[in-house]
Design a protein around this motif. Structure first.
Motif, PDB file in Angstrom:
ATOM      1  N   SER A 107       2.888  12.873  10.275  1.00  0.00           N
ATOM      2  CA  SER A 107       3.500  11.726  10.957  1.00  0.00           C
ATOM      3  C   SER A 107       4.162  10.815   9.930  1.00  0.00           C
ATOM      4  CB  SER A 107       2.446  10.945  11.737  1.00  0.00           C
ATOM      5  OG  SER A 107       1.556  10.275  10.846  1.00  0.00           O
ATOM      6  N   LYS A 108       5.097   9.999  10.384  1.00  0.00           N
ATOM      7  CA  LYS A 108       5.797   9.077   9.496  1.00  0.00           C
ATOM      8  C   LYS A 108       4.826   8.111   8.826  1.00  0.00           C
ATOM      9  CE  LYS A 108       9.576   5.677   9.452  1.00  0.00           C
ATOM     10  NZ  LYS A 108      10.597   4.985  10.288  1.00  0.00           N
ATOM     11  N   GLN A 109       3.868   7.586   9.596  1.00  0.00           N
ATOM     12  CA  GLN A 109       2.898   6.641   9.040  1.00  0.00           C
ATOM     13  C   GLN A 109       2.029   7.296   7.972  1.00  0.00           C
ATOM     14  OE1 GLN A 109       0.361   3.786  11.454  1.00  0.00           O
ATOM     15  NE2 GLN A 109      -1.266   5.163  10.758  1.00  0.00           N
ATOM     16  N   THR A 110       1.521   8.505   8.267  1.00  0.00           N
ATOM     17  CA  THR A 110       0.664   9.192   7.302  1.00  0.00           C
ATOM     18  C   THR A 110       1.411   9.484   6.013  1.00  0.00           C
ATOM     19  OG1 THR A 110      -0.741  10.173   9.014  1.00  0.00           O
ATOM     20  CG2 THR A 110      -0.677  11.287   6.883  1.00  0.00           C
ATOM     21  N   ILE A 111       2.643   9.935   6.126  1.00  0.00           N
ATOM     22  CA  ILE A 111       3.436  10.250   4.930  1.00  0.00           C
ATOM     23  C   ILE A 111       3.703   8.989   4.108  1.00  0.00           C
ATOM     24  CG2 ILE A 111       5.686  11.063   4.123  1.00  0.00           C
ATOM     25  CD1 ILE A 111       5.677  12.989   6.535  1.00  0.00           C
ATOM     26  N   GLN A 112       4.040   7.892   4.773  1.00  0.00           N
ATOM     27  CA  GLN A 112       4.288   6.639   4.049  1.00  0.00           C
ATOM     28  C   GLN A 112       3.033   6.168   3.320  1.00  0.00           C
ATOM     29  OE1 GLN A 112       5.777   4.119   7.213  1.00  0.00           O
ATOM     30  NE2 GLN A 112       7.923   4.586   6.738  1.00  0.00           N
ATOM     31  N   ARG A 113       1.900   6.225   3.998  1.00  0.00           N
ATOM     32  CA  ARG A 113       0.646   5.798   3.370  1.00  0.00           C
ATOM     33  C   ARG A 113       0.262   6.729   2.223  1.00  0.00           C
ATOM     34  NH1 ARG A 113      -3.543   3.576   8.040  1.00  0.00           N
ATOM     35  NH2 ARG A 113      -2.215   1.851   8.763  1.00  0.00           N
ATOM     36  N   LEU A 114       0.432   8.035   2.443  1.00  0.00           N
ATOM     37  CA  LEU A 114       0.123   9.007   1.399  1.00  0.00           C
ATOM     38  C   LEU A 114       0.970   8.761   0.161  1.00  0.00           C
ATOM     39  CD1 LEU A 114      -1.213  11.651   0.398  1.00  0.00           C
ATOM     40  CD2 LEU A 114       0.668  12.880   1.511  1.00  0.00           C
ATOM     41  N   ASN A 115       2.267   8.600   0.352  1.00  0.00           N
ATOM     42  CA  ASN A 115       3.160   8.397  -0.788  1.00  0.00           C
ATOM     43  C   ASN A 115       2.795   7.139  -1.570  1.00  0.00           C
ATOM     44  OD1 ASN A 115       4.414  10.658   0.171  1.00  0.00           O
ATOM     45  ND2 ASN A 115       6.264   9.618   0.882  1.00  0.00           N
ATOM     46  N   MET A 116       2.401   6.090  -0.852  1.00  0.00           N
ATOM     47  CA  MET A 116       2.047   4.848  -1.531  1.00  0.00           C
ATOM     48  C   MET A 116       0.774   5.009  -2.348  1.00  0.00           C
ATOM     49  SD  MET A 116       1.495   0.971  -0.167  1.00  0.00           S
ATOM     50  CE  MET A 116       1.049  -0.312  -1.347  1.00  0.00           C
ATOM     51  N   VAL A 117      -0.250   5.641  -1.745  1.00  0.00           N
ATOM     52  CA  VAL A 117      -1.510   5.784  -2.474  1.00  0.00           C
ATOM     53  C   VAL A 117      -1.329   6.690  -3.691  1.00  0.00           C
ATOM     54  CG1 VAL A 117      -2.533   7.761  -1.239  1.00  0.00           C
ATOM     55  CG2 VAL A 117      -4.011   6.000  -2.169  1.00  0.00           C
TER      56      VAL A 117
END
Length: 342
Positions: A107-117
């Motif tokens: 999902s867009k949210q999961t990918i954004q959070r993953l990339n940030m972490v």
């Protein structure tokens, strides 16, 4: 003593059991004090409190679940953040037929959070080459491959008698039953040609809609080891897609620890876990799967030989102590170079 707070998933998740829980009794032997804390059950205020107090530890180890940008940034400012993951959260699951929800992989949210972490982490522990390659886009200097580990048996596995029925086994969660359809024609052909062969599955439910007859054994923590002992050949079919390429070959480690030869799709971490022609076979087509099955079903001496090589490879590469020593070395080296300066 390095102090670590480990924020983890639910205790019943395999990812937690094998990438966190099994190491906990031994960390102090390596000069590390790790305190586990389940993060998925916490409210927003509780998570905020944990993030604000994260500076009390030398490291916060975040296991698999990427947090919101706010919590990630607070923790990364307060202490050293370690991110550990063993699934391709940036990809949609192979078996998903609908658009993923915000908290699901791909999902867009999961990918954004993953990339940030990944960007904010002092260390990234990736369970496979594919996961390491993805993480290295955001954090190339601090990403390390840490395979999923498995505890060796207290007693070496005993070879089974060669005149018994040959059992081909698959173990996994219900979502992954999908992958059995990828080898159904090959398995059905072997079942038809070799009446003494049987196919056994240990999972939450029986597979459906397949030509192959699978004997179903309901998964339980207590029964898992006995079932692994009972099979002769362990298998791990996958799709050749982004989700599967990120997998960490855990099923294979379970079979290997019990001295079983393995057959697996030529995908991702499977390629490292299987020494083709030595500890088992890698297959990329139904024809190759059928040939591998035929060789092992019809040749008991070869099964035993490959099972021995399978166990040797497991003990040298994936056994719990080997993997934990690698993590401890990385942690102590990083602590000496960076943590003192915070």
């Amino acid at each position: 003593m390095i102090r670590i707070l480990c924020l983890h998933l639910a205790e019943n998740q395999a990812s937690y059991r094998y990438r966190v829980e099994q190491f906990l009794p031994y960390w102090k032997e390596y000069g590390i004090d790790m305190q586990p804390l389940r993060i998925t059950s916490k409210s927003y205020p509780e998570k905020l409190s944990i993030a604000l107090r994260s500076g009390e530890y030398d490291y916060v180890w975040l296991q698999r679940k990427p947090l919101s940008p706010l919590f990630t940034s607070i923790i990364a400012r307060n202490t050293n953040l370690i991110y550990d993951y063993d699934d391709a959260l940036y990809a949609v699951e192979s078996y998903r037929k609908t658009k993923p929800k915000p908290t699901q992989p791909g999902s867009k949210q999961t990918i954004q959070r993953l990339n940030m972490v990944l960007k904010c982490s002092s260390l990234v522990f990736a369970g496979s080459h594919a996961l390491s390659e993805y993480a290295s886009r955001f954090n190339p200097e601090n990403t390390f491959i840490i395979p999923t580990a498995y505890q060796k048996l207290l007693e070496p596995p005993s070879p089974k008698a060669t005149d018994e029925t040959v059992t081909i086994g698959w173990i996994g969660n219900t979502g992954n039953l999908y992958f059995l359809s990828k080898i159904d024609e090959a398995a059905f052909a072997i079942q038809s040609r070799f009446p003494d062969s049987r196919f056994s599955v240990m999972s939450g439910k029986a597979p459906e809609g397949l030509k192959t007859k699978w004997e179903f054994v309901k998964w339980s923590k207590e029964g898992e080891s006995a079932w692994l002992d009972s099979i002769d050949i362990g298998i791990m079919p996958l799709e050749d897609d982004e989700w599967s390429r990120g997998k960490c070959a855990f099923k294979l480690l379970q079979y290997m620890a019990h001295g079983k030869p393995v057959v697996a799709s030529r995908v991702g971490a499977n390629i490292d876990a299987v020494i083709h022609g030595n500890s088992g076979f890698l297959a990329a087509s139904e024809k190759e799967w059928e040939a591998a099955f035929e060789t092992l079903v019809s040749n008991p001496e070869e099964r035993l030989r490959m099972g021995e090589k399978s166990l040797e490879h497991f003990l040298s590469t994936y056994e719990r102590e080997q993997v934990q020593q690698r993590m401890a070395t990385i942690l102590h080296e990083h602590y000496k170079q960076h943590a003192y300066n915070r």
